[in-house]
Design an enzyme around this catalytic site. Structure first.
Site, short mmCIF file in Angstrom:
data_model
loop_
_atom_site.label_atom_id
_atom_site.label_comp_id
_atom_site.label_asym_id
_atom_site.label_seq_id
_atom_site.Cartn_x
_atom_site.Cartn_y
_atom_site.Cartn_z
N VAL A 39 0.85 -1.19 0.00
CA VAL A 39 0.00 0.00 0.00
C VAL A 39 0.89 1.25 0.00
O VAL A 39 1.70 1.46 0.91
CB VAL A 39 -0.94 0.02 1.21
N LYS A 40 0.72 2.04 -1.03
CA LYS A 40 1.54 3.25 -1.21
C LYS A 40 0.80 4.44 -0.58
O LYS A 40 -0.31 4.79 -0.99
CB LYS A 40 1.76 3.48 -2.70
N VAL A 41 1.44 5.05 0.42
CA VAL A 41 0.82 6.08 1.25
C VAL A 41 1.63 7.36 1.19
O VAL A 41 2.87 7.32 1.28
CB VAL A 41 0.73 5.60 2.72
#
Length: 220
Positions: free
Chosen positions: A87-89
């Site tokens: 998950v790219k945050v």
């Protein structure tokens, strides 16, 4: 150093895999739009397609939300798509809080849009799997992005953080080589800079000479 390809183009991902150098993939909404992928269901399916081509490599899928609850909702949905999803945050206050939440849940994260050692330190303390310093964009404003890679690597090694330094916004082969020299764990870039590593004029001239000499040994 691992090579990730920064694209949503399935053909390019296959080419990198067939070359034998693909360790993972990074994507973002801009790259999805570039490939004409529209609509939530199509985007989610495309992530799964990427995972299937990458065959075991981590695939960063970016959230759109900027509030904590929204990031958590999108991130959990993305993580459920495939075991390879990371998950790219974004590096914002709510993003750091979300990284801590995901870390405690065993969900891999990539903290993106990092432009300072302080930001990278916060991401590591929150438990990010990867941190993505954007070196090319720093170069664009007359700041040496490679200095940031060196800083982050030094801090992480000094304090024993497990977070991997994922050098992003790589523009050319020299960026890749320098990041490798500085100890970056991962370089992510379009396919072309990776293919450009194959090139050297002495290789071309040497091969041409070998082939010319070989032709002289053939019997008629």
């Amino acid at each position: 150093m691992k090579f990730f390809i920064d694209t949503a183009n399935l053909d390019q991902i296959r080419e990198a895999y067939d070359l034998g150098v693909l360790d993972g993939v990074t994507t973002n909404p801009s790259l999805m739009a570039k490939e004409g992928i529209k609509g939530k269901n199509n985007i989610l399916k495309h992530y799964v397609d990427i995972c299937n081509i990458a065959r075991g490599g981590d695939v960063s899928a970016e959230v759109i939300a900027t509030d904590f609850d929204g990031i958590i909702k999108e991130g959990e949905e993305l993580a459920e798509l495939h075991p390879q999803i990371v998950v790219k945050v974004p590096m914002i206050k709510e993003g750091v809080k979300a990284i801590r939440y995901f870390s405690q849940k065993g969900i891999k994260t990539n903290c993106t849009l990092v432009f300072s050692a302080g930001q990278a330190l916060l991401a590591a303390k929150a438990g990010a799997t990867y941190v993505s310093p954007f070196i090319g964009r720093l170069d664009d404003i007359s700041t040496d992005g490679l200095d940031l890679i060196e800083q982050i690597v030094h801090i992480y090694r000094t304090y024993g953080y497990d977070t991997q330094v994922l050098a992003a916004s790589i523009r050319h082969t020299l960026h890749i080589i320098k990041c490798a020299e500085l100890g970056a764990d991962v370089a992510t870039c379009p396919l072309q800079p990776i293919l450009d590593l194959l090139k050297h004029p002495l290789t071309d001239s040497g091969l041409a000479k070998f082939l010319a000499d070989a032709s002289k040994t053939k019997t008629k």
